[in-house]
Motif scaffolding. Structure first.
Motif: not given
Length: 534
Positions: A90-93, A96-106
Motif C-alpha cells: 500500500a505504502a510503496l506501490e 505513490p502511484m496515485v501521487d504519480s498519476l496526478h503529477w503526470i496529469a498536472d
C-alpha cells in the motif's frame, strides 16, 4: 473491441509464494496472440493520440481515483501473489502511484507542449522554429517482479500521456496483478485497445520485443533476458530502454549518523525481501564505525519479523518464487564455502508456512573477491559489509562492479556527500537515503554500465516516449538565402567577414569590416533583390 486471445489454450497459473495455493490463471500468449495484440493497439493509437493533452490528463486523474477505490483489494492481491507485506504494498506501490498519476496529469501537458526555439542568426530572420513532441506509436513494456504493480502501471501511464498505445508483458510471477493494469485503466475510461496485456515468460517478452508495429521497448529484468531483447531491437533498428538490475553500494562515512545509516541499510537491503530494484547489497563502512555499525545492523536484522505478508506486523515476506530462493541460497552458500562469515540470517522455515521460501535477512563479512556474492546481484535479503580506510578507497570499492544502478553516501556533511556521489558510477545516487526516488515520479530512474540504458520517469522518461520533431517555417515572402544557388565569389568573402565580425577577436573586427564590406554588401543586395522579385 475484444482483446485478442491466445490461439493456444495454455494457461499461466499463479501460485501464492506463501501458501502454495493456486490463486488463478490467465491465458498464456503465443507469438500469434502477441502479434494480434500489437496490431489491435496500433489501430487504437491514432485515435488516442488525437485527444488533446488536457483530455489525456483527465484520464490520468480518473485512473488515480480507480487506484484509490481499489487500494485494499490491490494491496491484498500484491501481498498474496508477490509475497510483499500488505502495508509495504500500500505504502510503496499504491500510494505513490496515485501521487504519480496526478503529477503526470498536472505536468504532462507542459512537458509535451511545443517548445519554441529562439535563433539569433541574422540570416534566419523571419524563420520560426519549434520542437514538437509526437507519440511513437505502440510501446512494449516488459516488466520484472520487483514492483509488480508500480512498475508496469507507471510506465504505461507516462506512455499514454504521451499519446502512445501500450502492450504490457507483466512478470510471470505476478500475472494477476499485471492483468489489473489493463482493467484499472479500462475502468478509468481509457479507450479499448490503447492498453493491452500479454502474459507469459521470457519467450513472450522476446516475441513482443520483435513484433511488427512495436516502436520502442521498455524492459526491466535480468541481464540474460535483457541482452536477448536488446539484440532483437538492435537487429530490427528499434530503440529500447533497459533496466538490467544492480548491485548497489552504500558508503557510510566516519561522520555519518550511525543509527540513520543502519536504518538505511535495513530498509534499502531488506525491504521487499531484498528483491526490490536498486536494493543495497554492498555496504562499505569507514573503519572507525565498522564495529558498532555491524553490531547494530545484525541486531536490527535479527529483530525483523518474517511471516505471512497479509499480517499487518510482518516485515519480511517469502521470496516470490522457489527459483529465486534457490539462486539466493546458492550465492550465499558459495560465499560461506569460500570463507565468508555469516553473522545472521540465511535459509529458514517459518512455522505454519512450510511451503514458502523464506530467507532471513543475512549479514556477511569477509567475502572473497571472487565469490558470487561479490560479483552477482542477489535476489534476496543479503548484505555484505566491508570496512574502508579512505574516501578514495570507498569510491574505488563502490565502482569496482560492472553494475551501476544506484548508490548512496551517508554523512553529516551534505556537500561532501554530494561531491562523493558525483564520483560514483551509477545512474542514480542518493545522500543519506537510498532507493526512495522510485516513488518520486518527477525524478529520472535508470542505470549506468551493465545496469541498463535510458531513463524512465520525470522529464527524461517523457522524452523516451516521444519523437522530437523540428517544425520550421518561413514567411511566404522572405529574403533570399545568403547561401542559395547559384554561388559567386562574394559568398566566401562574406562568410569569412561575418565570422570575424560576429565571433572573432576585438582587434580583428575592424580589418574584417574593411576587407569584407564589399562581399557582405553584394550578398545582402542579392538577398534583397531576391525578395523583391517574389
Amino acid at each position: 473491441m475484444t482483446a485478442p486471445q491466445p490461439s493456444s489454450s495454455a494457461l499461466l497459473e499463479s501460485y501464492s509464494p506463501t501458501t502454495g495455493e493456486l490463486l488463478g490463471t490467465v491465458p498464456r500468449a503465443d507469438g500469434a496472440a502477441v502479434d494480434a495484440t500489437v496490431a489491435d493497439a496500433a489501430r487504437t493509437q491514432p485515435f488516442w493520440a488525437a485527444l488533446p493533452l488536457s483530455d489525456r490528463a483527465r484520464y490520468m486523474r480518473r485512473a488515480a481515483q480507480v487506484v484509490i477505490d481499489s487500494m485494499d483489494d490491490l494491496a491484498t492481491l500484491i501481498a498474496r501473489e508477490h509475497g510483499k507485506p500488505v502495508g509495504e504494498a500500500a505504502a510503496l506501490e499504491l500510494l505513490p502511484m496515485v501521487d504519480s498519476l496526478h503529477w503526470i496529469a498536472d505536468h504532462g501537458p507542459r512537458l509535451l507542449r511545443d517548445e519554441r526555439v529562439r535563433t539569433r542568426q541574422v540570416y534566419l530572420l523571419g524563420k520560426r522554429h519549434r520542437h514538437v513532441r509526437e507519440p511513437l506509436g505502440v510501446l512494449a513494456v516488459i516488466c520484472s517482479s520487483s514492483r509488480p504493480w508500480a512498475e508496469p502501471f507507471l510506465q504505461t501511464a507516462i506512455a499514454l500521456m504521451c499519446g502512445n498505445a501500450v502492450v504490457v508483458k507483466p512478470a510471470p510471477e505476478a500475472p494477476l496483478v499485471g492483468a489489473r493494469v489493463e482493467q484499472a485503466l479500462a475502468r478509468a475510461g481509457v479507450p479499448d485497445g490503447a492498453v493491452r496485456v500479454v502474459q507469459g515468460g521470457d519467450e513472450v517478452g522476446e516475441a513482443l520485443a520483435e513484433a511488427d508495429g512495436v516502436a520502442k521497448v521498455f524492459f526491466t529484468g535480468s541481464q540474460e533476458a535483457g541482452r536477448r531483447v536488446a539484440a532483437a531491437c538492435s537487429r530490427l533498428g528499434r530503440a529500447a530502454v533497459l533496466e538490467l538490475g544492480g548491485k548497489d553500494p552504500q558508503l557510510v562515512l566516519a561522520d555519518a549518523r550511525l543509527d540513520d545509516a543502519v536504518a538505511g541499510a535495513i530498509w534499502g537491503g531488506f525491504s521487499g525481501s531484498g528483491q526490490a530494484s536498486a536494493a543495497i547489497e554492498r555496504v562499505y563502512v569507514a573503519r572507525a564505525l565498522a564495529e558498532p555499525f555491524l553490531e547494530r545492523l545484525v541486531r536490527r536484522a535479527q529483530a525483523l519479523r518474517l511471516g505471512d505478508p497479509l499480517a499487518p506486523d510482518t516485515d519480511i515476506g517469502p521470496l516470490v518464487s522457489a527459483t529465486r530462493a534457490e539462486r539466493a541460497r546458492a550465492i550465499l552458500a558459495d560465499a560461506l564455502d569460500q570463507g565468508a562469515t555469516l553473522h545472521c540470517g540465511g535459509p529458514i522455515e517459518v512455522e505454519g508456512l512450510e511451503r514458502a521460501s523464506f530467507l532471513a535477512p543475512a549479514v556477511v563479512t569477509d567475502v572473497a573477491p571472487g565469490a558470487r556474492l561479490t560479483l552477482e546481484p542477489v535476489p534476496g535479503p543479503v548484505l555484505s559489509v566491508v570496512a574502508f580506510d579512505s574516501e578514495d578507497e570507498a569510491v574505488a570499492l563502490a565502482n569496482d562492479s560492472p553494475f551501476g544502478l544506484g548508490a548512496s553516501v551517508w554523512t553529516r556533511d551534505r556537500a561532501r556527500g554530494e561531491r562523493i556521489a558525483r564520483r560514483l558510477e551509477a545512474g542514480m545516487t542518493w545522500v543519506n537515503d537510498h532507493r526512495y526516488s522510485h516513488s518520486a515520479v518527477q525524478t529520472a530512474w535508470g542505470g549506468a554500465k551493465a545496469s541498463g540504458i535510458g531513463r524512465v520517469h520525470g522529464e527524461p522518461g517523457f522524452r523516451e516516449c516521444v519523437e522530437i520533431k523540428l517544425l520550421a517555417s518561413g514567411a511566404a515572402r522572405a529574403a533570399r538565402r545568403p547561401w542559395g544557388l547559384p554561388y559567386d565569389r562574394s559568398l566566401r568573402g562574406a562568410a569569412e567577414a561575418a565570422a570575424r565580425l560576429l565571433y572573432g577577436r576585438d582587434e580583428d573586427r575592424l580589418p574584417a569590416l574593411r576587407a569584407g564590406a564589399r562581399p557582405l554588401a553584394q550578398v545582402g543586395a542579392r538577398m534583397v533583390r531576391g525578395a523583391l522579385k517574389r
